[in-house]
Design an enzyme around this catalytic site. Structure first.
Site, PDB file in Angstrom:
ATOM      1  N   PHE A   1      -6.820   1.595   8.471  1.00  0.00           N
ATOM      2  CA  PHE A   1      -6.129   0.466   9.103  1.00  0.00           C
ATOM      3  C   PHE A   1      -5.574   0.911  10.454  1.00  0.00           C
ATOM      4  CE2 PHE A   1      -1.718   1.867   8.601  1.00  0.00           C
ATOM      5  CZ  PHE A   1      -1.864   2.878   7.675  1.00  0.00           C
TER       6      PHE A   1
ATOM      7  N   GLY B   1       0.820  -1.208   0.000  1.00  0.00           N
ATOM      8  CA  GLY B   1       0.000   0.000   0.000  1.00  0.00           C
ATOM      9  C   GLY B   1       0.854   1.259   0.000  1.00  0.00           C
TER      10      GLY B   1
ATOM     11  N   ASP C   1       9.041   4.890   8.540  1.00  0.00           N
ATOM     12  CA  ASP C   1       8.603   4.275   9.786  1.00  0.00           C
ATOM     13  C   ASP C   1       7.604   5.246  10.411  1.00  0.00           C
ATOM     14  OD1 ASP C   1       8.537   2.246  11.599  1.00  0.00           O
ATOM     15  OD2 ASP C   1      10.164   3.039  12.824  1.00  0.00           O
TER      16      ASP C   1
END
Ligand code: IMP
Length: 185
Positions: free
Chosen positions: A140, A11, A65
């Protein structure tokens, strides 16, 4: 130019492709595990990760990150967000914040880009609050418990709207600015 996006999450490759292809940068997915150092600092995780990738002879790549930093939990889960999401999940975070008045939190996304022998590290932030219950089906991770406008969670807004205000969207904007300043795009 082609940039390798080093991630286990396809994604992210699509997201970078969408934002950077207009500047002539093509994305290529590369799954390459690298060590994430034990530190509370996202930039340090990214910088050490980049050292390791460069030491393997790889150039022209992007790593990132991200995590959720909750004020009243002194920044937890932060760099341990993926682990916290897998173990205690959203319900666990809500439980830790049971009865806590200060709901302030922020998502942070740190992008490391190695390009034409140069290293760029930028961090995008999105401030908001933790809700009292999960809400919404989209997105998500912590999306169902995070709201940037105090009304709708990230799981209740369209993806384009999330990208316009999110930590990742803001980090990409900073990356584009830096690539422009250095005349790379
Ligand atoms: P990573 O950068 O893919 O390692 O993300 C670390 C963890 O942070 C993920 O597992 C998610 O749980 C959480 N996270 C990062 N970005 C987001 C987001 O945009 N929404 C919700 N959760 C996120």
């Amino acid at each position: 130019m082609k940039l390798k996006v080093i991630t286990s999450n396809p994604g992210k490759v699509a997201e970078y492709e969408k934002s950077l292809s207009q500047f002539g940068l093509e994305m290529e997915h590369l799954k390459l595990p690298y060590d994430e150092v034990q530190t509370a600092d996202l930039e340090e995780v990214v910088s050490k990760g980049m050292d390791e990738i460069v030491s393997k002879g790889i150039r022209n790549f992007i790593v990132d990150d991200s995590g959720l930093f909750v004020d009243s939990l002194k920044g937890f889960p932060g760099v341990w967000s993926a682990y916290a999401q897998k173990t205690i999940g959203n319900q666990g975070i809500l439980k830790l914040m049971d009865g806590v008045e200060d709901r302030g939190a922020e998502f942070r996304c740190c992008i490391g880009c190695d390009i034409e022998g140069q290293r760029i590290i930028v961090t995008g932030i999105c401030r908001g609050t933790i809700t009292h219950e999960e809400s919404g089906d989209a997105g998500f991770g912590f999306d169902p418990i995070f709201t940037h406008d105090g009304e709708r969670t990230f799981s209740e807004i369209p993806m384009d709207e999330k990208n316009a205000v999110s930590h990742r969207g803001n980090a990409v904007k900073l990356l584009i600015e830096e690539l422009r300043t250095r005349n790379i795009i």
